[in-house]
Design a protein around this motif. Structure first.
Motif, PDB file in Angstrom:
ATOM      1  N   SER A 101       0.824  -1.207   0.000  1.00 26.37           N
ATOM      2  CA  SER A 101       0.000   0.000   0.000  1.00 26.37           C
ATOM      3  C   SER A 101       0.861   1.260   0.000  1.00 26.37           C
ATOM      4  O   SER A 101       0.596   2.214  -0.738  1.00 26.37           O
ATOM      5  N   ALA A 102       1.911   1.261   0.819  1.00 22.86           N
ATOM      6  CA  ALA A 102       2.827   2.408   0.851  1.00 22.86           C
ATOM      7  C   ALA A 102       3.582   2.531  -0.470  1.00 22.86           C
ATOM      8  O   ALA A 102       3.823   3.640  -0.964  1.00 22.86           O
ATOM      9  N   ASP A 107       4.496   5.110  -5.645  1.00 21.27           N
ATOM     10  CA  ASP A 107       4.386   4.929  -7.093  1.00 21.27           C
ATOM     11  C   ASP A 107       3.577   6.069  -7.711  1.00 21.27           C
ATOM     12  O   ASP A 107       3.967   6.660  -8.732  1.00 21.27           O
ATOM     13  N   LEU A 108       2.452   6.404  -7.090  1.00 19.80           N
ATOM     14  CA  LEU A 108       1.609   7.486  -7.600  1.00 19.80           C
ATOM     15  C   LEU A 108       2.305   8.839  -7.477  1.00 19.80           C
ATOM     16  O   LEU A 108       2.225   9.677  -8.385  1.00 19.80           O
ATOM     17  N   GLN A 201      13.478  -0.818 -10.293  1.00 25.11           N
ATOM     18  CA  GLN A 201      13.249  -0.049 -11.513  1.00 25.11           C
ATOM     19  C   GLN A 201      12.632   1.330 -11.288  1.00 25.11           C
ATOM     20  O   GLN A 201      12.567   2.133 -12.222  1.00 25.11           O
ATOM     21  N   ALA A 202      12.177   1.625 -10.084  1.00 25.34           N
ATOM     22  CA  ALA A 202      11.480   2.892  -9.837  1.00 25.34           C
ATOM     23  C   ALA A 202      12.348   4.102 -10.165  1.00 25.34           C
ATOM     24  O   ALA A 202      11.888   5.062 -10.788  1.00 25.34           O
ATOM     25  N   SER A 203      13.607   4.073  -9.748  1.00 22.82           N
ATOM     26  CA  SER A 203      14.496   5.212 -10.011  1.00 22.82           C
ATOM     27  C   SER A 203      14.699   5.419 -11.508  1.00 22.82           C
ATOM     28  O   SER A 203      14.610   6.539 -12.023  1.00 22.82           O
TER      29      SER A 203
END
Length: 234
Positions: A101-102, A107-108, A201-203
């Protein structure tokens, strides 16, 4: 605790059905309720609902109206990810839903790239060119990059599964990609390993999308992900 989580889910639903800034006058009381819950209720099932509700607020309120919210939310998110790094949740743990959830809220935030969040995102992701071209002897500082290393060092689970992650950009008519959540199709996880793709992969995805999207956000994907989570995919 179940009743508290259901009440928060109802609040999220009411907010989601409203028009932009419709509930602005109620924001102080909503903020007080969410902050109080984050600080005083430790149950993962309840805290997960707080992060879902904040995602709804991001979509239903103008960013500047949430400015006073961020010190608490970002502090709690940082604490949660740091705690996860220190003690990775066991497979099947109820803490996994909270971490997911966090992660979806983060992500958003990476998709929306609000000014209020941009000045703090370095704590969670590498937001420089180092995200793409890692220097020699590079050591991660951002939480998600550190989590990617920690989770990547875990032994593979015997019944490991592949979690579907859609592309982070959607082609528009003019072929310019728009940003959308990486975790939009992930409903639940059974292991912290299921988030390794997001952590690692977020960065990279965030850095690339800033320059490729021209600020375009795939709001249909954002709203669809919220609805799916609101009704648990039903």
């Amino acid at each position: 605790m179940l009743l508290r989580s259901l009440n928060l889910r109802r609040l999220s639903y009411v907010l989601l059905t409203g028009e932009k800034n419709h509930f602005l006058t109620q924001l102080p009381s909503i903020q007080e309720k969410l902050v109080d819950t984050l600080r005083n209720v430790s149950a993962p099932i309840v805290q997960s609902e707080v992060y879902l509700c904040v995602r709804v607020l991001l979509c239903r309120l103008s960013p500047h109206n949430l400015s006073s919210f961020w010190p608490v939310i970002l502090t709690e998110m940082f604490r949660l990810f740091e705690q996860t790094l220190v003690s990775l949740p066991a497979d099947g743990s109820e803490d996994l839903a909270l971490v997911l959830s966090a992660s979806k809220l983060l992500d958003l935030l990476l998709v929306l790239q609000t000014e209020e969040f941009q000045i703090h995102q370095w704590m969670f992701i590498t937001d420089t060119v180092d995200a793409i071209y890692r220097p020699d002897e590079w050591s991660p500082i951002a939480l998600l990059d550190r989590l990617a290393e920690a989770v990547g060092d875990l032994p593979a689970a015997e019944d490991s599964k592949v979690v579907d992650h859609p592309a982070t950009a959607t082609p528009l008519v003019e072929s310019r990609p728009s940003r959308r959540p990486m975790l939009q199709s992930v409903r639940q996880i059974d292991s912290i390993r299921d988030l390794i793709y997001f952590f690692s992969q977020a960065s990279i995805a965030s850095y690339e999308s800033v320059y490729q999207s021209g600020g375009n956000v795939d709001w249909d994907a954002v709203e669809s992900a919220l609805l799916e989570d609101m009704f648990d995919g039903r």
